[in-house]
Design a protein around this motif. Sequence first.
Motif, PDB file in Angstrom:
ATOM      1  N   PHE A 226       0.835  -1.204   0.000  1.00 28.87           N
ATOM      2  CA  PHE A 226       0.000   0.000   0.000  1.00 28.87           C
ATOM      3  C   PHE A 226       0.869   1.253   0.000  1.00 28.87           C
ATOM      4  O   PHE A 226       0.484   2.278  -0.573  1.00 28.87           O
ATOM      5  N   LEU A 227       2.023   1.191   0.655  1.00 31.08           N
ATOM      6  CA  LEU A 227       2.978   2.294   0.633  1.00 31.08           C
ATOM      7  C   LEU A 227       3.281   2.711  -0.804  1.00 31.08           C
ATOM      8  O   LEU A 227       3.324   3.904  -1.129  1.00 31.08           O
ATOM      9  N   ILE A 228       3.493   1.721  -1.664  1.00 29.90           N
ATOM     10  CA  ILE A 228       3.805   2.011  -3.063  1.00 29.90           C
ATOM     11  C   ILE A 228       2.557   2.389  -3.844  1.00 29.90           C
ATOM     12  O   ILE A 228       2.522   3.417  -4.536  1.00 29.90           O
ATOM     13  N   PHE A 229       1.510   1.593  -3.719  1.00 31.64           N
ATOM     14  CA  PHE A 229       0.337   1.765  -4.571  1.00 31.64           C
ATOM     15  C   PHE A 229      -0.315   3.133  -4.406  1.00 31.64           C
ATOM     16  O   PHE A 229      -0.515   3.867  -5.374  1.00 31.64           O
ATOM     17  N   ILE A 230      -0.648   3.514  -3.164  1.00 29.04           N
ATOM     18  CA  ILE A 230      -1.409   4.737  -2.971  1.00 29.04           C
ATOM     19  C   ILE A 230      -0.559   5.973  -3.239  1.00 29.04           C
ATOM     20  O   ILE A 230      -1.051   6.983  -3.752  1.00 29.04           O
ATOM     21  N   ASN A 231       0.736   5.909  -2.946  1.00 24.38           N
ATOM     22  CA  ASN A 231       1.587   7.081  -3.160  1.00 24.38           C
ATOM     23  C   ASN A 231       1.987   7.246  -4.619  1.00 24.38           C
ATOM     24  O   ASN A 231       2.347   8.354  -5.031  1.00 24.38           O
ATOM     25  N   GLN A 232       1.928   6.189  -5.394  1.00 21.05           N
ATOM     26  CA  GLN A 232       2.115   6.347  -6.833  1.00 21.05           C
ATOM     27  C   GLN A 232       1.067   7.286  -7.422  1.00 21.05           C
ATOM     28  O   GLN A 232       1.362   8.061  -8.338  1.00 21.05           O
ATOM     29  N   TYR A 233      -0.147   7.230  -6.892  1.00 23.09           N
ATOM     30  CA  TYR A 233      -1.196   8.112  -7.387  1.00 23.09           C
ATOM     31  C   TYR A 233      -0.853   9.579  -7.125  1.00 23.09           C
ATOM     32  O   TYR A 233      -1.156  10.454  -7.938  1.00 23.09           O
ATOM     33  N   SER A 234      -0.224   9.863  -5.998  1.00 23.47           N
ATOM     34  CA  SER A 234       0.160  11.247  -5.701  1.00 23.47           C
ATOM     35  C   SER A 234       1.176  11.743  -6.714  1.00 23.47           C
ATOM     36  O   SER A 234       1.050  12.847  -7.271  1.00 23.47           O
ATOM     37  N   TYR A 235       2.189  10.932  -6.998  1.00 26.17           N
ATOM     38  CA  TYR A 235       3.254  11.382  -7.907  1.00 26.17           C
ATOM     39  C   TYR A 235       2.815  11.377  -9.365  1.00 26.17           C
ATOM     40  O   TYR A 235       3.284  12.190 -10.159  1.00 26.17           O
ATOM     41  N   ILE A 236       1.884  10.494  -9.722  1.00 25.78           N
ATOM     42  CA  ILE A 236       1.409  10.513 -11.107  1.00 25.78           C
ATOM     43  C   ILE A 236       0.586  11.770 -11.371  1.00 25.78           C
ATOM     44  O   ILE A 236       0.566  12.282 -12.492  1.00 25.78           O
ATOM     45  N   THR A 237      -0.071  12.309 -10.344  1.00 23.47           N
ATOM     46  CA  THR A 237      -0.798  13.564 -10.558  1.00 23.47           C
ATOM     47  C   THR A 237       0.174  14.708 -10.821  1.00 23.47           C
ATOM     48  O   THR A 237      -0.112  15.591 -11.633  1.00 23.47           O
ATOM     49  N   PHE A 238       1.327  14.717 -10.152  1.00 20.51           N
ATOM     50  CA  PHE A 238       2.328  15.732 -10.434  1.00 20.51           C
ATOM     51  C   PHE A 238       2.796  15.618 -11.885  1.00 20.51           C
ATOM     52  O   PHE A 238       2.954  16.619 -12.590  1.00 20.51           O
ATOM     53  N   ARG A 239       3.008  14.396 -12.330  1.00 20.82           N
ATOM     54  CA  ARG A 239       3.469  14.171 -13.707  1.00 20.82           C
ATOM     55  C   ARG A 239       2.427  14.611 -14.726  1.00 20.82           C
ATOM     56  O   ARG A 239       2.752  15.295 -15.704  1.00 20.82           O
ATOM     57  N   SER A 372       9.664   2.009  -6.571  1.00 18.89           N
ATOM     58  CA  SER A 372       8.550   1.075  -6.405  1.00 18.89           C
ATOM     59  C   SER A 372       9.014  -0.361  -6.581  1.00 18.89           C
ATOM     60  O   SER A 372       8.673  -1.254  -5.775  1.00 18.89           O
ATOM     61  N   TRP A 373       9.800  -0.617  -7.630  1.00 20.32           N
ATOM     62  CA  TRP A 373      10.267  -1.981  -7.878  1.00 20.32           C
ATOM     63  C   TRP A 373      11.152  -2.497  -6.756  1.00 20.32           C
ATOM     64  O   TRP A 373      11.107  -3.679  -6.414  1.00 20.32           O
ATOM     65  N   LEU A 374      11.986  -1.624  -6.177  1.00 18.68           N
ATOM     66  CA  LEU A 374      12.843  -2.047  -5.070  1.00 18.68           C
ATOM     67  C   LEU A 374      11.994  -2.522  -3.895  1.00 18.68           C
ATOM     68  O   LEU A 374      12.264  -3.576  -3.303  1.00 18.68           O
TER      69      LEU A 374
END
Length: 400
Positions: A226-239, A372-374
């Motif tokens: 969940f650490l990776i999944f939910i925070n990916q959404y935050s950074y993809i919005t910046f992108r 994320s992969w790490l």
Amino acid sequence: MIVAHSRAWWRATLALCLGSILVFVNLYAPQPLLPELRQLYGVSTLGVSLVMSLATLALAGALLVFGPLSDAIGRGGIMRVTLLLAGLCSLVLAFAPTFEVLLAVRLVQGFVLGGLPAVAIAWMGDEFERPALMAAVGLYIGANTLGGIGGRLIGGGVGEVGGAGAGFLTVGLVTLVGVALFWKLLPAPHQFTPRRFELRGALADLSGHLRQPLLLAAYLLGGLNFLIFINQYSYITFRLAEAPYGLGARWLGLIFLTYLGGTLSSSLSGRLTRHLSQPVCMALGVLILMLGTLITLADSLGWIIVGLTVNAVGFFLAHSMASSWVGRQAQRARGSASALYLVFYYLGASLGSLWLEPFWQRGGWLGVAIGSWLMLGVTLGIALWLWRSECCPAQASVAR
């Protein structure tokens, strides 16, 4: 015990799925209203973000209270009363005179929203046979995604027309109607055996769960995923807010519709366990999440959306398997065992930016993917260790 797909199973599963939807509608409805709340109360961006973070932290803390408490007084009453209080809090939010009052009510609301997630899977573990538990947990986790999507759509849609107060009022009224249905649908428990509540005993239960490798592994897998999944959404919005995409806030909010991929995978996860063990399903979910992250590296917006949808499929498959694994492996105090899983889950969400931010600063979205992969490599290793433990009964019995 309730058997899969019986009338009692459908009734109980529908009730718990409805309760799950109501929890996450109330938790996430304010998110699209944050810009308006910032302007309405004249606070900073950091200040208004407390509307979400305080509720989430209070929810995580509540899990440690309601889980052990449910082992003593029962689970149904906790779920009914806390859902009712959550709906009343949304009605109060509609008329909050100051920002301080708004935050105080959200803190209370976050706490009571922890009631149902803390005990729902434990309730299933008490009342359902194992095949029935596997199928029901998948549908229950899928309902989580629908609640998250629905809360953002209701809050944003109504709020854009009638303001933040109208958004909160609508969520509150919808919740009260839903609570009435939940109250009627949830069957009376027949397998629950109460235990006298003692603080020392509750702390001992939590400590005991943490000392069980098979439970601790599932806690770490759920939290780190969940650490990776939910925070990916935050950074993809910046992108996606930057060139060449330049998406506005309304369109960025719609990205959460990719959660529907998780709704599908969660609802089908019970069928998958007929052919694969739970740890193998967890590993498969992590691999799918890694694949979705790879797809998001594409420049095309369409492929990015596909990648996020694949991510949701993988994450919620692993999440539904890990959470039901906890309900099955806990030999006693299932309420506190399930609650502890969710504590790790929400702590992972709150700590994710600390892990991914350096990768974002150094490498943009490619850096986020590498970070994320790490971390997903760690959770894949955990899933494979659980699979090995399940394949070796002697090792598993020692671990317990």
